[in-house]
Design an enzyme around this catalytic site. Structure first.
Site, PDB file in Angstrom:
ATOM      1  N   ARG A 242      -3.899  -6.065   0.857  1.00 53.59           N
ATOM      2  CA  ARG A 242      -3.578  -6.760  -0.384  1.00 53.59           C
ATOM      3  C   ARG A 242      -4.863  -6.897  -1.190  1.00 53.59           C
ATOM      4  O   ARG A 242      -5.936  -7.174  -0.644  1.00 53.59           O
ATOM      5  CB  ARG A 242      -2.987  -8.152  -0.109  1.00 53.59           C
ATOM      6  CG  ARG A 242      -1.519  -8.133   0.306  1.00 53.59           C
ATOM      7  CD  ARG A 242      -0.621  -7.745  -0.867  1.00 53.59           C
ATOM      8  NE  ARG A 242       0.794  -7.840  -0.562  1.00 53.59           N
ATOM      9  CZ  ARG A 242       1.541  -6.854  -0.105  1.00 53.59           C
ATOM     10  NH1 ARG A 242       0.985  -5.680   0.146  1.00 53.59           N
ATOM     11  NH2 ARG A 242       2.829  -7.020   0.122  1.00 53.59           N
ATOM     12  N   GLU A 271      -2.714  -5.955 -10.737  1.00 55.11           N
ATOM     13  CA  GLU A 271      -2.100  -4.634 -10.629  1.00 55.11           C
ATOM     14  C   GLU A 271      -1.160  -4.355 -11.792  1.00 55.11           C
ATOM     15  O   GLU A 271      -0.252  -5.147 -12.041  1.00 55.11           O
ATOM     16  CB  GLU A 271      -1.366  -4.524  -9.295  1.00 55.11           C
ATOM     17  CG  GLU A 271      -2.332  -4.623  -8.104  1.00 55.11           C
ATOM     18  CD  GLU A 271      -1.742  -4.085  -6.818  1.00 55.11           C
ATOM     19  OE1 GLU A 271      -0.510  -3.983  -6.729  1.00 55.11           O
ATOM     20  OE2 GLU A 271      -2.507  -3.766  -5.910  1.00 55.11           O
ATOM     21  N   HIS A 290      -2.201   1.980  -5.522  1.00 57.93           N
ATOM     22  CA  HIS A 290      -1.286   1.197  -4.670  1.00 57.93           C
ATOM     23  C   HIS A 290      -0.093   2.069  -4.254  1.00 57.93           C
ATOM     24  O   HIS A 290       1.068   1.710  -4.445  1.00 57.93           O
ATOM     25  CB  HIS A 290      -0.796  -0.068  -5.386  1.00 57.93           C
ATOM     26  CG  HIS A 290      -0.214  -1.065  -4.414  1.00 57.93           C
ATOM     27  ND1 HIS A 290      -0.135  -2.416  -4.678  1.00 57.93           N
ATOM     28  CD2 HIS A 290       0.335  -0.917  -3.173  1.00 57.93           C
ATOM     29  CE1 HIS A 290       0.426  -3.055  -3.661  1.00 57.93           C
ATOM     30  NE2 HIS A 290       0.716  -2.156  -2.743  1.00 57.93           N
TER      31      HIS A 290
END
Length: 333
Positions: A242, A271, A290
């Site tokens: 994370r 993000e 990601h």
């Protein structure tokens, strides 16, 4: 009898036609929205009367959970649940579940890919190739020094479902592996058969540090300036867990000032990152969007597993991975 209503707050699939067909066989009505960035009042206006919520990135804070009228289960579409206020859900008697058993192979593979890209300096090598092609002669100086991975120490922080798969994949690389995971049972430690050390020792000894921990109050910014300064100047940091586990500003400074040699990063504090994020401009940062969770196989796995949890709900059974079992204890289930 009133139909069970399942509301999807936001989703990344092209469409949810398959889910709609599967749930229709169970007599379940599916309502799907794209409310990822919606304020609480808008979220509630759409989903407050659902029996089950499937949540990807929408924030299920106390205000939203407090306004739910019928909800008995929130399913987090992913391996973490840091965007769900579990305490608020528990107070309201709502079960919270997640899907920690999907994309395990993908994240482990991506971790190794980032690790190798860092150690072999692949992206910097591409620039050397282009510059040499323009010049008409090789110049490898920007890639000096580069070290082999064999014989080095890899430190794994968190050795659960994903960390243990990374450990297994490293077995053929000729590296020494050490692990920091204070929550792993002693029996499991013996099964893994590797040295367990505290975080301080792992950071100081490792040539590569790879992170595989959930995001919570204990792990937020667990890697910040003191931890980065404790690493070797020739070491690399890899994060596929994370984003907020790592202090982004401290990492950027560490890369810029040479506290560590480089980093392989797939997850970010914001993000996607802001266009001006310093990490994006640093040559010793190997970055991916990601995407470590993704493969065609894993994308279907999670859909199947979520539908299975909804089926279990309809049958009066708890979900496969229940975060707050005290809700069931309170109900006497």
């Amino acid at each position: 009898m009133e139909r069970t209503i399942v509301a999807v707050t936001d989703y990344i699939e092209p469409d949810l036609t398959w889910e709609e067909e599967q749930l229709a066989r169970l007599g379940v009505k599916l309502m799907a929205y794209q409310l990822k960035f919606a304020p609480p009042e808008e979220l509630l206006s759409k989903v407050k009367d659902a029996d089950v919520l499937v949540v990807n990135m929408a924030r299920m804070n106390g205000e939203v959970i407090g306004g739910l009228r019928r909800c008995r289960l929130i399913i987090r579409h992913g391996v973490g649940y840091d965007n769900v206020d579990v305490a608020a859900a528990t107070r309201k008697g709502i079960m919270v579940s997640y899907v920690p058993d999907y994309c395990l192979e993908e994240v482990a593979e991506h971790t190794i890919a980032l690790m190798m890209a860092c150690v072999r300096r692949l992206f910097q090598g591409r620039k050397v190739l282009e510059d040499s092609a323009r010049r008409g002669s090789w110049d490898f100086e920007p890639l000096v020094p580069t070290f082999r991975l064999m014989g080095k120490t890899v430190g794994i922080v968190g050795c659960g479902r994903i960390g243990s798969r990374v450990l297994r994949r490293l077995s053929g690389f000729g590296v020494r592996t050490i692990v920091c995971d204070p929550y792993l049972p002693e029996e499991r430690r013996r099964e893994l058969g590797v040295p367990f050390v505290d975080l301080e020792a792992l950071l100081s000894e490792s040539d590569v540090v790879t992170l595989h921990v959930p995001l919570n109050s204990e792990t937020y910014h667990m890697i910040s300036e003191p931890q980065l300064r404790a690493m070797k100047p020739t070491a690399y940091l890899v994060n596929t867990s994370r984003g907020p586990v790592v202090d982004t500003k401290a990492l950027a400074r560490a890369l810029r000032e040479g506290w560590i040699a480089g980093a392989g990063i797939d997850v970010y504090e914001r993000e996607p990152p802001e266009p001006g994020e310093e990490l994006l401009s640093l040559p010793n940062a190997v970055l991916s969007p990601h995407i470590s969770w993704y493969s065609e196989e894993s994308a279907w796995d999670i859909r199947v597993k979520i539908v299975e949890d909804i089926r279990r709900f309809c049958e009066g059974k708890p979900p496969r991975f229940l975060v707050n079992p005290e809700v069931l204890q309170r109900r006497g289930t």
